[in-house]
Scaffold this active site. Structure first.
Site, short mmCIF file in Angstrom:
data_model
loop_
_atom_site.label_atom_id
_atom_site.label_comp_id
_atom_site.label_asym_id
_atom_site.label_seq_id
_atom_site.Cartn_x
_atom_site.Cartn_y
_atom_site.Cartn_z
N ALA A 193 -6.09 2.54 7.86
CA ALA A 193 -4.66 2.71 8.15
C ALA A 193 -4.47 3.20 9.59
O ALA A 193 -5.05 2.64 10.52
CB ALA A 193 -4.06 3.67 7.12
N ASP A 199 0.82 -1.22 0.00
CA ASP A 199 0.00 0.00 0.00
C ASP A 199 0.85 1.27 0.00
O ASP A 199 0.47 2.27 -0.58
CB ASP A 199 -0.94 0.01 1.22
CG ASP A 199 -2.08 -0.99 1.07
OD1 ASP A 199 -2.28 -1.49 -0.05
OD2 ASP A 199 -2.76 -1.27 2.06
#
Length: 290
Positions: A192, A76
């Site tokens: 996140a 990511d």
């Protein structure tokens, strides 16, 4: 009989730097695309780090002018930096996961060629992801500007003391908070750092921004979700040592009295997924839900 036209004619390959295993993956994908008469560009740092020769290389900032699809091999973190670099070109991105979590890079490296043949055949779905734009104002002048696909984080650097921030949304005073910091997350960023700080998970299609305090002094200071069309202004009231991070990859030292203006960026990032991709399946898998 005519050969079937591919959905994309030129593809850029971008890999995570400093990863030796990446070379074989990129070469395998490049060979696969070449067999299908697809024009291939390899991002120049990727080619350099992986010692790949024999393909046309382009600078990350030039990819949008040459390719009509970018394939990102990495985790990511790699996808975040590529998305910020390419957002102005509106080039769609496909993520092949070589990292740990892979919320954004959802194609496995084992199935990448199979997945690419489906994408080239036009069998994919698109998803628009919003970014945040952050501007630091100091004495009435903009001193720093940047964009984030995941989050804008204002937090203390190393000092043990709490920092004091004042928050206004659309010109209305919300609160003054003493905390370790504040996270402003897009729906993409809610899986996140925001998630670790106790923030909500927002579906990527929601036009929303989550404001999540980090270890607030007042326990009733809870995360809130607001419209992505809102304008947020954060003033650094008291902070001996504070900085702003964009996607955890770029940072800027802040000073007392700085105002950080955060709003939705004008352009979105387009992610491609295979047909049948489900955000809930992905959450269940990555977060080990039953």
């Amino acid at each position: 009989m005519h050969a079937m036209k591919n959905a994309f004619q030129t593809v850029a390959l971008i890999g995570k730097y400093m990863n030796p295993e990446m070379r074989e993956q990129i070469l395998a994908l490049a060979r696969f695309l070449a067999e299908r008469q697809i024009g291939i560009f390899i991002e120049e740092k990727t080619a350099e780090q992986s010692q790949i020769k024999g393909y046309t290389t382009v600078h990350i900032n030039a990819i949008g002018a040459y390719a009509d699809l970018a394939v990102v091999l990495g985790g990511d973190g790699t996808m975040l930096s590529v998305a910020r670099s390419l957002v102005d070109y509106q080039i769609p991105l496909v993520g092949v996961n070589r990292g740990r979590f892979g919320f954004l890079t959802d194609i496995t490296s084992e199935s990448m060629c199979e997945a690419m043949s489906l994408i080239l055949a036009g069998e994919y779905q698109t998803e628009q992801r919003i970014l945040l734009s952050a501007t630091v104002m100091r004495n009435g002048e903009p001193v720093h500007q940047g964009r984030a696909l995941n989050d804008v984080v204002i937090n203390k650097n190393g000092m043990a003391r709490l920092i004091e921030l004042e928050v206004h949304i659309d010109g209305q005073f919300v609160h003054r908070q003493r905390a370790d910091g504040l996270i402003l997350a897009t729906p993409t960023g809610t899986t996140a750092y925001s998630l670790s700080a106790g923030g909500p998970i927002l579906h990527p299609m929601l036009d929303a921004i989550a404001l999540v305090p980090i270890c607030p002094h007042t326990l009733s200071n809870r995360p809130i979700a607001i419209s992505s069309h809102s304008k947020v202004e954060i003033t650094v009231v008291q902070a001996p040592d504070v900085r702003m991070h964009l996607d955890g990859q770029m940072q800027f030292e802040l000073q007392q009295g700085d105002r950080i203006l955060v709003e939705r960026a004008k352009k979105t990032v387009t992610l491609l997924h295979l047909l049948g991709h489900s955000h809930y399946d992905m959450l269940r898998e990555k977060l080990n839900w039953g």
